[in-house]
Design a protein around this motif. Structure first.
Motif, PDB file in Angstrom:
ATOM      1  N   VAL A  40       0.837  -1.203   0.000  1.00  0.00           N
ATOM      2  CA  VAL A  40       0.000   0.000   0.000  1.00  0.00           C
ATOM      3  C   VAL A  40       0.868   1.248   0.000  1.00  0.00           C
ATOM      4  O   VAL A  40       0.599   2.214  -0.725  1.00  0.00           O
ATOM      5  CB  VAL A  40      -0.957  -0.006   1.208  1.00  0.00           C
ATOM      6  N   SER A  41       1.926   1.246   0.793  1.00  0.00           N
ATOM      7  CA  SER A  41       2.814   2.403   0.843  1.00  0.00           C
ATOM      8  C   SER A  41       3.495   2.628  -0.507  1.00  0.00           C
ATOM      9  O   SER A  41       3.622   3.777  -0.970  1.00  0.00           O
ATOM     10  CB  SER A  41       3.860   2.212   1.943  1.00  0.00           C
ATOM     11  N   ALA A  42       3.908   1.533  -1.155  1.00  0.00           N
ATOM     12  CA  ALA A  42       4.571   1.663  -2.454  1.00  0.00           C
ATOM     13  C   ALA A  42       3.630   2.237  -3.503  1.00  0.00           C
ATOM     14  O   ALA A  42       4.027   3.056  -4.340  1.00  0.00           O
ATOM     15  CB  ALA A  42       5.101   0.304  -2.901  1.00  0.00           C
ATOM     16  N   TYR A  43       2.372   1.840  -3.472  1.00  0.00           N
ATOM     17  CA  TYR A  43       1.412   2.321  -4.478  1.00  0.00           C
ATOM     18  C   TYR A  43       0.958   3.747  -4.193  1.00  0.00           C
ATOM     19  O   TYR A  43       0.890   4.585  -5.101  1.00  0.00           O
ATOM     20  CB  TYR A  43       0.198   1.396  -4.535  1.00  0.00           C
ATOM     21  N   THR A  44       0.636   4.051  -2.941  1.00  0.00           N
ATOM     22  CA  THR A  44       0.023   5.336  -2.621  1.00  0.00           C
ATOM     23  C   THR A  44       1.038   6.420  -2.277  1.00  0.00           C
ATOM     24  O   THR A  44       0.719   7.609  -2.392  1.00  0.00           O
ATOM     25  CB  THR A  44      -0.918   5.192  -1.409  1.00  0.00           C
ATOM     26  N   GLY A  45       2.212   6.022  -1.809  1.00  0.00           N
ATOM     27  CA  GLY A  45       3.161   7.002  -1.306  1.00  0.00           C
ATOM     28  C   GLY A  45       2.902   7.392   0.133  1.00  0.00           C
ATOM     29  O   GLY A  45       3.668   8.184   0.713  1.00  0.00           O
ATOM     30  N   LEU A  46       1.844   6.868   0.759  1.00  0.00           N
ATOM     31  CA  LEU A  46       1.548   7.180   2.155  1.00  0.00           C
ATOM     32  C   LEU A  46       2.508   6.428   3.069  1.00  0.00           C
ATOM     33  O   LEU A  46       2.743   5.231   2.893  1.00  0.00           O
ATOM     34  CB  LEU A  46       0.110   6.778   2.502  1.00  0.00           C
ATOM     35  N   LYS A  47       3.051   7.119   4.045  1.00  0.00           N
ATOM     36  CA  LYS A  47       3.975   6.511   4.992  1.00  0.00           C
ATOM     37  C   LYS A  47       3.633   6.998   6.395  1.00  0.00           C
ATOM     38  O   LYS A  47       3.242   8.145   6.583  1.00  0.00           O
ATOM     39  CB  LYS A  47       5.423   6.875   4.652  1.00  0.00           C
ATOM     40  N   ALA A  48       3.767   6.089   7.355  1.00  0.00           N
ATOM     41  CA  ALA A  48       3.522   6.438   8.751  1.00  0.00           C
ATOM     42  C   ALA A  48       4.747   6.084   9.570  1.00  0.00           C
ATOM     43  O   ALA A  48       5.443   5.107   9.273  1.00  0.00           O
ATOM     44  CB  ALA A  48       2.302   5.688   9.280  1.00  0.00           C
ATOM     45  N   ALA A  49       5.008   6.885  10.595  1.00  0.00           N
ATOM     46  CA  ALA A  49       6.144   6.580  11.460  1.00  0.00           C
ATOM     47  C   ALA A  49       5.999   5.201  12.070  1.00  0.00           C
ATOM     48  O   ALA A  49       6.987   4.476  12.252  1.00  0.00           O
ATOM     49  CB  ALA A  49       6.250   7.639  12.553  1.00  0.00           C
ATOM     50  N   ALA A  50       4.777   4.821  12.384  1.00  0.00           N
ATOM     51  CA  ALA A  50       4.501   3.485  12.918  1.00  0.00           C
ATOM     52  C   ALA A  50       3.027   3.192  12.715  1.00  0.00           C
ATOM     53  O   ALA A  50       2.190   4.097  12.769  1.00  0.00           O
ATOM     54  CB  ALA A  50       4.851   3.408  14.402  1.00  0.00           C
ATOM     55  N   ALA A 154      -6.534  -7.210   4.643  1.00  0.00           N
ATOM     56  CA  ALA A 154      -5.377  -6.506   5.210  1.00  0.00           C
ATOM     57  C   ALA A 154      -5.014  -5.285   4.376  1.00  0.00           C
ATOM     58  O   ALA A 154      -4.628  -4.242   4.923  1.00  0.00           O
ATOM     59  CB  ALA A 154      -4.187  -7.455   5.319  1.00  0.00           C
ATOM     60  N   LEU A 155      -5.142  -5.372   3.060  1.00  0.00           N
ATOM     61  CA  LEU A 155      -4.869  -4.214   2.208  1.00  0.00           C
ATOM     62  C   LEU A 155      -5.808  -3.057   2.550  1.00  0.00           C
ATOM     63  O   LEU A 155      -5.387  -1.894   2.624  1.00  0.00           O
ATOM     64  CB  LEU A 155      -5.023  -4.586   0.731  1.00  0.00           C
ATOM     65  N   VAL A 243      -7.564   1.106  -3.513  1.00  0.00           N
ATOM     66  CA  VAL A 243      -6.243   0.519  -3.265  1.00  0.00           C
ATOM     67  C   VAL A 243      -6.339  -1.004  -3.192  1.00  0.00           C
ATOM     68  O   VAL A 243      -5.466  -1.708  -3.713  1.00  0.00           O
ATOM     69  CB  VAL A 243      -5.644   1.107  -1.968  1.00  0.00           C
ATOM     70  N   MET A 244      -7.382  -1.518  -2.546  1.00  0.00           N
ATOM     71  CA  MET A 244      -7.571  -2.971  -2.487  1.00  0.00           C
ATOM     72  C   MET A 244      -7.488  -3.592  -3.869  1.00  0.00           C
ATOM     73  O   MET A 244      -6.845  -4.627  -4.076  1.00  0.00           O
ATOM     74  CB  MET A 244      -8.941  -3.315  -1.894  1.00  0.00           C
ATOM     75  N   ASP A 245      -8.164  -2.957  -4.821  1.00  0.00           N
ATOM     76  CA  ASP A 245      -8.207  -3.518  -6.178  1.00  0.00           C
ATOM     77  C   ASP A 245      -6.935  -3.226  -6.953  1.00  0.00           C
ATOM     78  O   ASP A 245      -6.408  -4.101  -7.654  1.00  0.00           O
ATOM     79  CB  ASP A 245      -9.416  -2.966  -6.930  1.00  0.00           C
ATOM     80  N   ALA A 246      -6.422  -2.008  -6.840  1.00  0.00           N
ATOM     81  CA  ALA A 246      -5.232  -1.629  -7.608  1.00  0.00           C
ATOM     82  C   ALA A 246      -4.025  -2.467  -7.205  1.00  0.00           C
ATOM     83  O   ALA A 246      -3.258  -2.940  -8.055  1.00  0.00           O
ATOM     84  CB  ALA A 246      -4.936  -0.141  -7.435  1.00  0.00           C
ATOM     85  N   VAL A 247      -3.844  -2.657  -5.902  1.00  0.00           N
ATOM     86  CA  VAL A 247      -2.723  -3.446  -5.411  1.00  0.00           C
ATOM     87  C   VAL A 247      -3.029  -4.937  -5.487  1.00  0.00           C
ATOM     88  O   VAL A 247      -2.180  -5.747  -5.863  1.00  0.00           O
ATOM     89  CB  VAL A 247      -2.384  -3.036  -3.963  1.00  0.00           C
ATOM     90  N   GLY A 248      -4.264  -5.293  -5.152  1.00  0.00           N
ATOM     91  CA  GLY A 248      -4.634  -6.703  -5.139  1.00  0.00           C
ATOM     92  C   GLY A 248      -4.555  -7.363  -6.494  1.00  0.00           C
ATOM     93  O   GLY A 248      -4.318  -8.576  -6.593  1.00  0.00           O
TER      94      GLY A 248
END
Length: 341
Positions: A40-50, A154-155, A243-248
């Motif tokens: 998900v992070s690779a596709y969206t660019g969203l990142k969280a510290a944790a 999980a996605l 995202v579920m569909d794009a990554v899945g």
């Protein structure tokens, strides 16, 4: 005012009446969660510290978490009312406890996963919950391989974790909107104990059938507040569905079959359950999935995931209800919005 112990008892009773499956195949979550975060992070660019660790829970644990969150939302509103009602407040609190318990118990038998946090307390930690007996039952009824369903869910939940963990203003913005909405609620527990005349009952039913229960409780003068909350939720859910569909599509063996089965699960309800879902807002959430996903798909088709990620620039970039059906117009409006942070 609300008897939360009674609500828990009712919730457990309702949840136990719903079918469940063997939770064991869904209890090992570390690997699916790590995979989902990476993809998900690779596709969206969203990142969280944790992100919170994935937890396998039974229905009881989900009920406890849900009622704790619900009490944090409802108590401020009920406290405004309870002091003015005297002994009547105790009776009304009992009625509301039964209603809250029944709704929570029904949902406890349906929800597959949830990124859960105290909505009105943005600084409190979040949890990432997977309700294993429901996943097992869903896998059986959908005829889906256990590992495929788990990875797909999980996605979705990891997308929510990265939304709220990676966009600094998101949780506080949601809390502020809900505080505004709660302040607008026309909650009069006396109405729970009155029998309205047939004319009023018919009119109320028609309004609920047309617009949903939330609109009736808020009232027409606060419809704009409700519209903003609903559009916000549609984007959150639609983004996760996209995202579920794009990554899945790249990692699941038969994504179209999974998507078709999930859509059937959301729609194939008996008449009574359809009515209940409508009254508690599940019907609205299903529309949010569909309308939000259609918006996100349309934006990505025009401007890629980078274009869709404008929703995270600032609260002003969130689409309105009307813009959910006008992806091109929303893209044009958001070209020059400055980031909130």
């Amino acid at each position: 005012m609300i008897d939360w112990k009674l609500a828990g008892t009712v919730a457990r009773g309702v949840a136990n009446m719903q079918p469940a499956g063997n939770p064991e195949p869904f209890e090992q979550l570390a690997e699916p969660a790590a995979e989902a975060e990476r993809l998900v992070s690779a596709y969206t660019g969203l990142k969280a510290a944790a992100v919170p660790p994935a937890e396998a829970v039974e229905r009881q644990a989900w009920i406890d978490a849900n009622l704790a969150s619900l009490s944090g939302v409802l108590e401020p509103a009920t406290e405004r009312i309870g002091g003015k009602l005297g002994p009547l407040g105790v009776v009304a609190g009992t009625v509301m406890a039964v209603e809250a318990g029944a709704v929570s118990g029904f949902l406890a038998g349906r929800v597959l996963g949830q990124y859960e946090f105290p909505v009105l307390d943005p600084d409190r930690p979040a949890r990432l919950l997977f309700v294993t007996p429901n996943l097992a039952h869903a896998a059986s009824t959908l005829e889906a391989p256990d590992d495929q369903l788990l990875r797909w869910v999980a996605l979705h939940e990891m997308t929510h974790a990265l939304q709220f963990g990676g966009v600094p203003w998101l949780r506080e913005h949601l809390a502020a909107m809900l505080r505004e909405l709660l302040g607008a609620l026309q909650m009069d527990p006396r109405s729970l104990l009155r029998v309205p005349d047939l004319t009023d009952l018919k009119g109320a039913f028609e309004r609920v059938r047309e617009d949903g229960l939330a609109t009736v409780m808020v009232g027409p003068e606060k419809r704009e507040t409700l519209d903003r909350v609903q559009a916000f939720m549609a984007v959150l859910e639609g983004y996760a569905e996209h995202v579920m569909d794009a990554v899945g599509a790249d990692v699941l063996d038969d994504l179209p079959a999974l998507r078709s089965a999930l859509q059937r699960r959301r729609r194939d309800r008996s008449g009574l359950l359809k009515l209940l879902e409508r009254l508690i807002g599940m019907d609205l959430k299903m529309r949010q999935y569909e309308q939000g996903k259609a918006f996100c798909d349309a934006v990505v088709a025009r401007a890629g995931i980078e274009g869709l990620n404008r929703v995270w620039i600032a609260p002003a970039a969130m689409p309105s209800v009307a813009e959910l059906d006008d992806a091109a117009g929303w893209l044009a409006r958001t070209e020059s919005i400055e980031p909130a942070f």
